[in-house]
Design a protein around this motif. Structure first.
Motif, PDB file in Angstrom:
ATOM      1  N   VAL A   1     -23.877 -12.299  35.501  1.00 40.98           N
ATOM      2  CA  VAL A   1     -22.422 -12.299  35.807  1.00 40.98           C
ATOM      3  C   VAL A   1     -22.003 -12.726  37.165  1.00 40.98           C
ATOM      4  O   VAL A   1     -23.123 -12.669  37.981  1.00 40.98           O
ATOM      5  CB  VAL A   1     -21.738 -10.810  35.507  1.00 40.98           C
ATOM      6  CG1 VAL A   1     -21.887 -10.230  34.112  1.00 40.98           C
ATOM      7  CG2 VAL A   1     -22.208  -9.669  36.706  1.00 40.98           C
ATOM      8  N   ASP A   2     -20.970 -13.273  37.415  1.00 38.04           N
ATOM      9  CA  ASP A   2     -20.546 -13.655  38.764  1.00 38.04           C
ATOM     10  C   ASP A   2     -19.125 -13.085  39.007  1.00 38.04           C
ATOM     11  O   ASP A   2     -18.596 -12.274  38.381  1.00 38.04           O
ATOM     12  CB  ASP A   2     -20.417 -15.178  39.039  1.00 38.04           C
ATOM     13  CG  ASP A   2     -19.810 -15.797  37.962  1.00 38.04           C
ATOM     14  OD1 ASP A   2     -18.773 -15.433  37.431  1.00 38.04           O
ATOM     15  OD2 ASP A   2     -20.160 -17.058  37.896  1.00 38.04           O
ATOM     16  N   ASP A   3     -18.488 -13.438  40.186  1.00 43.44           N
ATOM     17  CA  ASP A   3     -17.278 -12.734  40.327  1.00 43.44           C
ATOM     18  C   ASP A   3     -16.040 -13.267  39.313  1.00 43.44           C
ATOM     19  O   ASP A   3     -15.173 -12.514  39.095  1.00 43.44           O
ATOM     20  CB  ASP A   3     -16.661 -13.469  41.806  1.00 43.44           C
ATOM     21  CG  ASP A   3     -17.654 -12.559  42.741  1.00 43.44           C
ATOM     22  OD1 ASP A   3     -18.166 -11.408  42.484  1.00 43.44           O
ATOM     23  OD2 ASP A   3     -17.750 -13.203  44.069  1.00 43.44           O
ATOM     24  N   THR A   4     -16.227 -14.397  38.782  1.00 39.73           N
ATOM     25  CA  THR A   4     -15.285 -15.067  37.957  1.00 39.73           C
ATOM     26  C   THR A   4     -15.373 -14.151  36.593  1.00 39.73           C
ATOM     27  O   THR A   4     -14.260 -14.135  35.867  1.00 39.73           O
ATOM     28  CB  THR A   4     -15.375 -16.419  37.549  1.00 39.73           C
ATOM     29  OG1 THR A   4     -16.432 -16.582  37.079  1.00 39.73           O
ATOM     30  CG2 THR A   4     -15.177 -17.207  38.938  1.00 39.73           C
ATOM     31  N   ASN A   5     -16.556 -13.474  36.142  1.00 37.55           N
ATOM     32  CA  ASN A   5     -16.543 -13.052  34.602  1.00 37.55           C
ATOM     33  C   ASN A   5     -17.065 -11.507  34.884  1.00 37.55           C
ATOM     34  O   ASN A   5     -16.930 -11.118  33.715  1.00 37.55           O
ATOM     35  CB  ASN A   5     -17.622 -13.966  33.708  1.00 37.55           C
ATOM     36  CG  ASN A   5     -18.769 -13.776  34.020  1.00 37.55           C
ATOM     37  OD1 ASN A   5     -19.354 -13.120  35.077  1.00 37.55           O
ATOM     38  ND2 ASN A   5     -19.675 -14.574  33.599  1.00 37.55           N
ATOM     39  N   ARG A   6     -17.010 -11.111  35.829  1.00 40.75           N
ATOM     40  CA  ARG A   6     -17.628  -9.661  36.091  1.00 40.75           C
ATOM     41  C   ARG A   6     -16.491  -8.756  35.379  1.00 40.75           C
ATOM     42  O   ARG A   6     -16.922  -7.762  34.828  1.00 40.75           O
ATOM     43  CB  ARG A   6     -17.701  -9.242  37.416  1.00 40.75           C
ATOM     44  CG  ARG A   6     -18.448  -7.933  37.709  1.00 40.75           C
ATOM     45  CD  ARG A   6     -18.653  -7.610  39.559  1.00 40.75           C
ATOM     46  NE  ARG A   6     -19.037  -8.809  40.110  1.00 40.75           N
ATOM     47  CZ  ARG A   6     -20.498  -9.106  40.064  1.00 40.75           C
ATOM     48  NH1 ARG A   6     -21.278  -8.590  39.418  1.00 40.75           N
ATOM     49  NH2 ARG A   6     -20.764 -10.489  40.692  1.00 40.75           N
ATOM     50  N   ILE A   7     -15.192  -9.109  35.505  1.00 42.34           N
ATOM     51  CA  ILE A   7     -14.291  -7.898  34.873  1.00 42.34           C
ATOM     52  C   ILE A   7     -14.327  -7.888  33.573  1.00 42.34           C
ATOM     53  O   ILE A   7     -13.880  -6.908  32.864  1.00 42.34           O
ATOM     54  CB  ILE A   7     -12.629  -8.440  35.341  1.00 42.34           C
ATOM     55  CG1 ILE A   7     -12.538  -9.797  34.822  1.00 42.34           C
ATOM     56  CG2 ILE A   7     -12.598  -8.375  36.863  1.00 42.34           C
ATOM     57  CD1 ILE A   7     -11.042 -10.197  35.156  1.00 42.34           C
ATOM     58  N   TYR A   8     -14.803  -8.703  32.738  1.00 43.03           N
ATOM     59  CA  TYR A   8     -15.003  -8.869  31.082  1.00 43.03           C
ATOM     60  C   TYR A   8     -16.195  -7.801  31.068  1.00 43.03           C
ATOM     61  O   TYR A   8     -16.390  -7.408  29.455  1.00 43.03           O
ATOM     62  CB  TYR A   8     -15.245 -10.136  30.848  1.00 43.03           C
ATOM     63  CG  TYR A   8     -14.094 -11.066  30.889  1.00 43.03           C
ATOM     64  CD1 TYR A   8     -12.794 -10.771  30.511  1.00 43.03           C
ATOM     65  CD2 TYR A   8     -13.835 -12.357  32.019  1.00 43.03           C
ATOM     66  CE1 TYR A   8     -11.664 -11.689  30.796  1.00 43.03           C
ATOM     67  CE2 TYR A   8     -13.082 -12.959  32.298  1.00 43.03           C
ATOM     68  CZ  TYR A   8     -11.749 -12.583  31.585  1.00 43.03           C
ATOM     69  OH  TYR A   8     -10.653 -13.381  31.944  1.00 43.03           O
ATOM     70  N   PHE A   9     -17.047  -7.541  31.792  1.00 44.67           N
ATOM     71  CA  PHE A   9     -17.970  -6.659  31.369  1.00 44.67           C
ATOM     72  C   PHE A   9     -17.994  -5.183  31.950  1.00 44.67           C
ATOM     73  O   PHE A   9     -18.696  -4.233  31.806  1.00 44.67           O
ATOM     74  CB  PHE A   9     -19.507  -7.161  32.205  1.00 44.67           C
ATOM     75  CG  PHE A   9     -19.696  -8.729  31.423  1.00 44.67           C
ATOM     76  CD1 PHE A   9     -20.433  -8.534  30.186  1.00 44.67           C
ATOM     77  CD2 PHE A   9     -19.466  -9.948  32.014  1.00 44.67           C
ATOM     78  CE1 PHE A   9     -20.698  -9.685  29.807  1.00 44.67           C
ATOM     79  CE2 PHE A   9     -19.623 -11.026  31.620  1.00 44.67           C
ATOM     80  CZ  PHE A   9     -20.459 -11.024  30.279  1.00 44.67           C
TER      81      PHE A   9
END
Length: 63
Positions: free
Chosen positions: A55-63
């Motif tokens: 994960v990174d800062d752009t997709n972290r919220i989805y996890f």
């Protein structure tokens, strides 16, 4: 510890909506890759029958 064939089958079924995946043994863990038009992309790894997603800062919220 190598990933069992049963766990590999589970991952293939889990990620089937994304397309075919493959695992590759590397440094005592297995990388999880998906084929993209410009090459394979590693999006996770398996260690001790546990899947870890990258994960990174752009997709972290989805996890």
């Amino acid at each position: 510890m190598p990933v069992s064939p049963e766990y590999k089958a589970f991952l293939e079924e889990l990620f089937e909506p994304l397309g075919p995946i493959k695992t590759k043994s590397m440094f005592g863990v297995d990388g999880v890759f998906i084929r993209l038009p410009d090459g394979d992309l590693m999006f996770g790894l398996v260690a001790s029958e546990t899947l870890y997603l990258k994960v990174d800062d752009t997709n972290r919220i989805y996890f």
